[in-house]
Design a protein around this motif. Structure first.
Motif, PDB file in Angstrom:
ATOM      1  N   PHE D 196      31.233   4.151  26.172  1.00 56.72           N
ATOM      2  CA  PHE D 196      31.691   5.518  25.956  1.00 56.72           C
ATOM      3  C   PHE D 196      33.199   5.562  25.763  1.00 56.72           C
ATOM      4  O   PHE D 196      33.715   6.307  24.949  1.00 56.72           O
ATOM      5  N   SER D 201      33.220   7.631  19.092  1.00 61.81           N
ATOM      6  CA  SER D 201      32.250   8.711  19.231  1.00 61.81           C
ATOM      7  C   SER D 201      31.052   8.212  20.016  1.00 61.81           C
ATOM      8  O   SER D 201      30.820   7.014  20.125  1.00 61.81           O
ATOM      9  N   SER D 202      30.308   9.151  20.558  1.00 61.45           N
ATOM     10  CA  SER D 202      29.144   8.717  21.328  1.00 61.45           C
ATOM     11  C   SER D 202      28.102   8.086  20.415  1.00 61.45           C
ATOM     12  O   SER D 202      27.322   7.249  20.848  1.00 61.45           O
ATOM     13  N   GLU D 279      19.855   7.052  23.398  1.00 57.37           N
ATOM     14  CA  GLU D 279      19.743   8.437  22.954  1.00 57.37           C
ATOM     15  C   GLU D 279      20.043   9.430  24.071  1.00 57.37           C
ATOM     16  O   GLU D 279      19.820  10.629  23.912  1.00 57.37           O
ATOM     17  N   MET D 280      20.525   8.925  25.185  1.00 52.05           N
ATOM     18  CA  MET D 280      21.007   9.828  26.224  1.00 52.05           C
ATOM     19  C   MET D 280      22.380  10.352  25.862  1.00 52.05           C
ATOM     20  O   MET D 280      22.894  11.261  26.489  1.00 52.05           O
ATOM     21  N   MET D 281      23.014   9.733  24.860  1.00 46.98           N
ATOM     22  CA  MET D 281      24.412  10.056  24.600  1.00 46.98           C
ATOM     23  C   MET D 281      24.578  10.957  23.400  1.00 46.98           C
ATOM     24  O   MET D 281      24.698  10.500  22.269  1.00 46.98           O
ATOM     25  N   GLY D 282      24.580  12.232  23.663  1.00 47.08           N
ATOM     26  CA  GLY D 282      25.031  13.194  22.666  1.00 47.08           C
ATOM     27  C   GLY D 282      24.260  13.241  21.375  1.00 47.08           C
ATOM     28  O   GLY D 282      24.779  13.720  20.381  1.00 47.08           O
ATOM     29  N   LYS D 284      21.108  14.685  19.010  1.00 45.31           N
ATOM     30  CA  LYS D 284      20.400  15.961  18.979  1.00 45.31           C
ATOM     31  C   LYS D 284      18.938  15.779  18.684  1.00 45.31           C
ATOM     32  O   LYS D 284      18.147  16.703  18.817  1.00 45.31           O
ATOM     33  N   PHE D 289      14.988  10.566  22.911  1.00 49.68           N
ATOM     34  CA  PHE D 289      15.408  11.873  23.366  1.00 49.68           C
ATOM     35  C   PHE D 289      14.198  12.783  23.577  1.00 49.68           C
ATOM     36  O   PHE D 289      14.024  13.415  24.624  1.00 49.68           O
ATOM     37  N   GLN D 292      12.164  11.735  26.654  1.00 54.15           N
ATOM     38  CA  GLN D 292      12.752  12.138  27.920  1.00 54.15           C
ATOM     39  C   GLN D 292      12.544  13.615  28.160  1.00 54.15           C
ATOM     40  O   GLN D 292      12.228  14.058  29.251  1.00 54.15           O
ATOM     41  N   TRP D 293      12.751  14.343  27.096  1.00 46.18           N
ATOM     42  CA  TRP D 293      12.609  15.775  27.185  1.00 46.18           C
ATOM     43  C   TRP D 293      11.177  16.138  27.557  1.00 46.18           C
ATOM     44  O   TRP D 293      10.921  16.937  28.453  1.00 46.18           O
ATOM     45  N   GLN D 295       9.080  14.261  29.050  1.00 42.93           N
ATOM     46  CA  GLN D 295       8.767  13.817  30.400  1.00 42.93           C
ATOM     47  C   GLN D 295       9.320  14.793  31.434  1.00 42.93           C
ATOM     48  O   GLN D 295       8.684  15.071  32.436  1.00 42.93           O
ATOM     49  N   GLY D 296      10.485  15.307  31.149  1.00 42.52           N
ATOM     50  CA  GLY D 296      11.088  16.270  32.075  1.00 42.52           C
ATOM     51  C   GLY D 296      10.271  17.539  32.184  1.00 42.52           C
ATOM     52  O   GLY D 296      10.262  18.181  33.238  1.00 42.52           O
ATOM     53  N   MET D 310       6.532   6.078  18.270  1.00 44.95           N
ATOM     54  CA  MET D 310       7.547   5.061  18.512  1.00 44.95           C
ATOM     55  C   MET D 310       6.956   3.670  18.393  1.00 44.95           C
ATOM     56  O   MET D 310       7.548   2.782  17.776  1.00 44.95           O
TER      57      MET D 310
END
Ligand SMILES: Nc1ncnc2c1ncn2[C@@H]1O[C@H](COP(=O)(O)OP(=O)(O)OP(=O)(O)O)[C@@H](O)[C@H]1O
Ligand SMILES: Nc1ncnc2c1ncn2[C@@H]1O[C@H](COP(=O)(O)OP(=O)(O)OP(=O)(O)O)[C@@H](O)[C@H]1O
Ligand SMILES: [Mg+2]
Ligand SMILES: [Mg+2]
Lengths: 331, 338, 262, 338, 262
Positions: D196, D201-202, D279-282, D284, D289, D292-293, D295-296, D310
């Motif tokens: 980072f 950039s991320s 893909e945790m880093m910034g 879209k 991503f 994770q979304w 799963q949450g 995937m």
């Protein structure tokens, strides 16, 4: 016995501090042998001092429980998976983290709550973001797209008249790097929970724009206690004992923040300053731990609001939802 | 190796004999320079005041000074014990570089605070973690090692059997191959919910996760090993009356072993990477757990300490694996290097 | 025929019949014919030598007889039964030694006995055979520590240690010096006379063929077809200056395109 | 392959010629059975009421019925187009098994609710995700593919160069080898903070993470490939006057290519596993991503859908890689299988 | 001497001197002496054949001369300069063909020219040399599609296509049939006479040595030492029945332990 679960290295300021000379201590010996319980939590959350108080100050024991604390790191929905699969009996987590997954139907019931507070939205002090409205068109860094911080401030933004999906943009960054992402210019503000947000703003470079202790939310729970569904069905008294112990512990924490912080200290990693823990213990509203109809009402309110920001499905009925997930074990 | 030894052979073709000169002087100079660097590091640590508050600078300075002095002396007195000096010679360039690196690290973090805090803790912050938090770290190492070994052994065993069967039986391949293609590349996190259900305890689920990650490369490489055996070996064995079992156990597997070891090596590396995921599930200690826990508090010194231990552990296990290989495959030159 | 052959199974040797065998490979997409309607029968206990130009298809034919590959056309049979796979009764010494690099010399020689589960019973023969090929001092050496000729002798020993009905030899002595070669030739012939197996030998040395075989088959250029089939009914031990053999030699040289004065 | 082809050769030694019998009958029966299984699946989906609420059951039933009918017909009319039937034959056992599996899945989830909810969504819940959420999924696929390819290519290139240099230069090895031993086994998450800071950039940091994960196995295996080249090849080339560059580019590298491909294969697999972290880093959009979304939210159907996409994507890329290898290494039998 | 040799560098051939060379390998921890104080000098343009028992150390000696390994003791020199590495002026045909499996026949033959950057200049020689060894139709074939003898011929072509000062041949014709072998022998001798390089040939065929070489060196059993050094000053083309050669042959057979009647 493990180093993580049991404080073996007493911190200097508390050397010799009587561990059990507490309100609960004397009343400890409930009849019969203690019931073994596995309690899952995330030891990284200092707002859960209620849990460590209940364990260290004998509240669990008083209610006939022998509790083993199991730490789950990572996103807290794994706690729900643990409960639903019977790997743990009870767990503590944040309402705004749990409600959405619970909408999908886990075999988990909410039995109590412990406190309020602990979500903050921060912006650089030097920026011209002074309140929520200033966030229009800005990017807000969050630790993940389902984080309680994101959910909560989406609601708040909606309430001040901004569309959380169009007027602002949420971007995901690893929790510890949230502040850096703002400093690097990849976002304008950040929203997350303590302890990270607390640590971020400590040096004054960041200012709190909003928190979940603002206004009407001052009397809203943050963390709730869930138990596995089968425990409610097969052993309701135990579920009740857990709820009672934690409520009493929270009350104790509200009145003795220093001692409460001390019980938590050994669970924190490496270098956590006790003063910070005390500040946090005082900050989080440990006196606010509603149960019964009050809690149910707060849960329904959250559901209503989550619907408002299209996180909940439009078809979900908040009242029915609250009814479904709450189990009244105390009356 | 070959290329390198070619180089060495031509380089060493005309050694300069005679005076104790160049060679020896370089050797001594390097050791002395390395010693000086470490002493300088100790000095910087001790006498240049920190820009913030980090513990155990004193102890670090003492240790560094002692080490530097020893190097210094070794450089001066190297002639007394030529074999030791010869050995030391192999390390001195690295020791010198490390000393300089430490000075740079110290200066840019604790002293000048050029690198952003708390992301880049100074060296004595790490020392502090090791000194003060070693019981936790040690417990984590033990726990992780146990989990890792259980998972690795289970996964390696299963992967080996699957790999051999894939190279062996067309029917097995027909059923297992498509499943493996689909399952193999899945990130381990995807298995969390299923593992939760399928296994009686979260510990066994963790073992499963590690085993799965290990097993995939082992299976693929064992399979390829078996499949790429020189067919002349099979011809020889078959004309000598080898049974199917003999072809598998006495031809295919020995010939495939070099590949299997590549698979084990890859599996070991991969399994360490999922340790973090596996230890998200209700364990009470473990390096991955420690790592995440430290990260939650932005306790970067702890995190780096855990990382260091973790990669030393992994590197150590890989070294062990390669020792085993060198023993089993003494008939061939090393294939994969470590 | 077949049943009879099986009844007297313990009698050594086997009859190999090659019937109208043709074989093709694929080279750059085009078919490369290698064998062209080859037919002959090696009777039980015969010693047949095969001669022919480089690349004509001799090794390919041996692979077909060993059962390692099926012929594109035609039938190869052992005692009347179609050969459809390798069998330990037909042992091959390949043109390349192909020793197993992870086994030392002794274990390489033990391969066949081990594969057939006869290691205990006949293990003593291993050292005997190693002595026969003059490598008793190299029993523990690994293949990469051998010279070219030594590796070839190990491959020979690996075959001889078994008790085959058919011994297939693809230039087994090509890398040996005259003395070693001579003694190996003698040993193979002795073994063959004692054990009575059938033998097929590919060699480029006409003298070797004449000294060892009871019959010499000469092949044409690729695609190989049989150019001549010459019986050598001389008693052993033979002598290279035997006028009959000299005559035969001249004949074969002619067939191979070399003038008689060579 | 060899072992399998040996098996096949002996199995097929005595084919039964004559009547259109056994073979053909089995073939038809399998296709018909598979068709029947899929029709049954459609029936179960459609007419057995769900125990909960899941969308797109209707559409799934129709598709399954159509597919089943086609299979059924193929079984009956297989004789008309023997080549097609021959081809289908290879898939029918799997299709039958899949049909039965789907029935079981449907029954134990949506119908009998034997498997706990919401962990095990029924098949039509997945169909619902694909049908309703495809714009997001598609966007994620594109984003992930871009990130993955950028990272993979960068990492593979760097790994290759490092690997060759390690096999080539003793000095390079002296400095790089210890660093690689320490760095290689580190979990990618450890790099987050450093990446980072080090990258502008991320997004570039994400690329770095993927590249690093890819690069490690590529470097190790390239190195081993170079190191294990048969030294006789070097002897030949050297006596023919090969320069150092010739030895590297015309001997070492071609001979090492099979190993390099194993490394690329491993790297590709590993890099997919870190996609979630990267893909945790910034970002879209992206499959990690999305995963994770989902799963949450405990949106397990979405999660499984993303996982399926995937692993198909990864499997597809690996297939491409293996095509490339088969082209480049046509001179050798396939080493690693896929 | 050295400077002189360099001055006339374009004159073909080289003088190879082997001076008191001993060599040892390691076998199972014990040293295995392979060469024992071997000394000889091959003069510029000489054709020296080396004969000796299998495993005595001939290939090892050739590796030392090629500069692939340094001798344990003693010195090997080319035109008086110590050999301390391989050089394209000294080309080797190894005992095993070791073709590069990823290159087709033509590209394998092109190897030396490519390595020395002479591909454009002398590329035409490749096809010429392929024709010389009779493989013009296999230019596109991959090594695994060749027979044993064909692979050996490719290895020979790979060496011949260069313009070496020293050609080292380790049993280059062992796998060839008599006819092909005879023509290859002729071609090599012609090439040598035309180009004037120095040649070292290991062979097991005494006749081959006598027909090709100007000098034959006979080695003892391992550890190899020189048993005899015989000059063959006969003009080419030679004939195998030449009484002088028959006499030499008898002599060498005797040295190798074979009675004269063989
Ligand atoms: N796998 C293969 N693919 C294509 N062609 C092949 C293959 N194996 C052999 N050949 C070709 O078949 C022909 C005959 O080969 P074979 O090995 O039988 O010859 P041979 O008579 O044994 O020759 P030599 O005496 O040189 O060993 C050769 O032209 C060779 O190129
Ligand atoms: N790498 C090695 N390690 C150990 N011993 C070796 C090695 N290479 C060769 N030898 C031994 O050295 C001896 C001579 O080998 P060399 O290859 O020179 O024999 P040679 O005269 O060429 O024999 P041949 O005619 O059979 O090829 C042999 O006994 C062999 O076992
Ligand atoms: Mg052949
Ligand atoms: Mg040799």
């Amino acid at each position: 016995e493990t180093v993580f679960a049991t404080p073996q290295i007493p911190r200097a300021p508390f050397e010799g501090a009587p561990i059990c000379t507490t309100a609960a201590g004397d009343a400890a010996a409930a009849a019969g042998p203690l019931k073994k319980i596995t309690f899952a939590w995330n030891a990284g959350a200092p707002c859960l001092v209620g849990v460590t108080v209940a364990k260290e100050k004998g509240f669990f024991a008083k209610h006939g429980l022998d509790v083993e604390l199991t730490n789950y790191s990572g996103s807290t929905d794994q706690l729900l998976e643990t409960l639903a699969t019977g790997k743990a009996d009870a767990a503590a987590g944040m309402a705004l983290r749990w409600l959405k997954p619970m909408e999908q139907g886990f075999d988990v019931k909410i039995v109590a709550s412990t406190h309020g507070g602990c979500l903050r939205l921060l912006a650089p002090t030097a920026s011209n973001i002074k309140n929520l409205k200033d966030l229009k068109g800005k990017i807000i860094a969050v630790s993940d797209m389902n984080s309680p911080g994101k959910n909560f401030f989406a609601i708040r933004l909606k309430k001040v008249g901004l569309d959380p999906e169009k007027d602002v943009e949420f971007k995901q960054f690893p929790g510890p790097l949230l502040r850096v992402s703002v400093e690097k210019g990849e976002a304008h503000a950040l929203a997350d929970n303590d302890p990270l947000t607390f640590l971020f703003q400590k040096d004054g470079a960041f200012r709190e724009i909003s928190s979940n202790l603002d206004g009407e939310y001052a009397s809203r729970v943050c963390c709730i206690i869930g138990v596995r569904g089968s425990l409610i069905r097969d052993d309701k008294p135990t579920a009740a004992a857990i709820a009672r112990a934690l409520i009493e512990a929270s009350e104790y924490a509200a009145h003795h923040p220093e001692e409460a912080a001390a019980t938590y200290a050994p669970y924190g990693p490496g270098k956590v300053e006790l003063a910070d823990l005390v500040t946090l213990a005082k900050y989080h509203s440990h006196h606010h731990h509603p149960v019964g109809a009050d809690l149910k009402k707060e849960l329904a309110l959250y559901a209503e609001e989550l619907k408002l920001v299209s996180i909940f499905k439009p078809s979900t009925d908040p009242a029915k939802f609250a009814e479904r997930i709450y189990a009244d074990v105390l009356s | 190796m070959s290329l390198i030894s070619i180089e060495a052979a031509s380089a060493g073709a005309a050694p300069t004999r005679g005076l104790p000169s160049r060679e020896t002087l370089t050797r001594a100079a390097l050791a002395i320079a390395a010693g000086a660097a470490w002493i300088a590091f100790a000095f910087v640590t001790r006498h240049w005041p920190d820009a913030g508050e980090w513990g155990r600078g004193e102890e670090l300075a003492q240790a560094a000074a002692g080490f530097g002095a020893a190097l210094f002396l070794a450089g001066l007195l190297g002639g007394l014990w030529p074999r030791g000096a010869e050995r030391l010679r192999r390390y001195t360039p690295w020791l010198l570089a490390l000393g300089l690196f430490f000075i740079l690290w110290q200066a840019t973090t604790a002293k000048l605070a050029l690198l952003p805090q708390p992301f880049f803790p100074p060296p004595h912050a790490l020392v502090e973690v090791f000194v003060d938090d070693w019981p936790k770290l040690w417990e984590s190492v033990v726990a992780s090692l146990k989990l890792e070994l259980l998972g690795f052994l289970a996964g390696a065993g299963a992967g080996f059997v699957v790999g051999v069967s894939l190279g062996w039986s067309r029917a097995f391949g027909y059923w297992v191959h498509p499943a493996m293609r689909l399952i193999g590349p899945m990130p381990s996190i995807a298995w969390l919910p299923i593992a939760f259900f399928a296994f009686p305890s979260s510990y066994s689920a963790s073992i499963f996760l590690i085993g799965l990650t290990t097993g995939f490369p082992v299976a693929v490489l064992t399979w390829s090993g078996v499949a790429s055996v020189n067919s002349a070996y099979y011809d020889v064995a078959r004309t000598l009356g080898a049974s199917r079992a003999f072809l598998i156990f006495k031809v295919a597997i020995p010939a495939a072993l070099p590949h299997v070891f590549v698979g084990l090596f890859m599996g070991l590396g991969a399994s360490f990477a999922v340790l973090v995921t596996a230890e998200m599930m209700g364990v009470k200690a473990g390096l991955g757990f420690y790592l995440q826990w430290a990260q939650g508090w932005a306790a970067y010194a702890n995190m780096y300490a855990a990382l260091l231990v973790m990669s030393l552990m992994c590197s150590g296990l890989i070294t062990l694996l390669f020792r085993l290989r060198d023993r089993l495959l003494s008939w061939q030159k090393a294939e994969v290097q470590w | 025929m077949v049943s009879l052959a099986h009844d007297i199974a313990r009698e050594p040797g086997v009859e190999i019949s090659v019937h109208e065998v043709s074989h093709r490979f694929d080279l750059e997409g085009a078919p490369l014919p290698v064998l062209d309607r080859v037919s002959f029968t090696a009777r039980r206990g015969e010693f047949v030598a095969l001669l022919g130009p480089s690349g004509c298809g001799k090794s390919t034919l041996l692979r077909l007889v060993a059962g390692l590959e099926p012929p594109t056309e035609g039938v190869v049979a052992a005692d009347g039964a179609r050969i459809d796979g390798p069998d330990p009764s037909r042992v091959v010494v390949f043109q390349d030694p192909t020793l197993f690099p992870w086994r030392n010399v002794r274990d390489n020689v033990a391969l066949g006995l081990e594969a057939q589960g006869l290691l205990k019973q006949r293990g003593a023969r291993i050292d005997e055979t190693l002595r026969l090929v003059g490598l008793e001092n190299f029993a523990k050496a690994l293949p990469h520590q051998l010279s070219g000729g030594m590796a070839q002798r190990v491959a020979l020993a690996r075959a001889l240690v078994n008790d085959p009905d058919l011994l297939i030899l693809d230039e087994p002595l090509g890398k040996l010096d005259s003395l070693t070669r001579l003694s190996m030739q003698g040993e193979i012939v002795n073994l063959w006379r004692r054990a009575g197996f059938t033998a097929l030998l590919v060699t480029h040395d006409i003298e070797e063929a004449l000294l060892m075989a009871t019959r010499v088959i000469v092949f044409s250029e690729r695609p190989a077809s049989i150019k001549a089939d010459i019986a050598i009914d001389k008693p052993y031990p033979r002598h290279r200056d035997d006028p009959d053999l000299v005559e035969r030699r001249r004949e074969i040289l002619g067939l191979l395109g070399l003038d008689a004065s060579w």
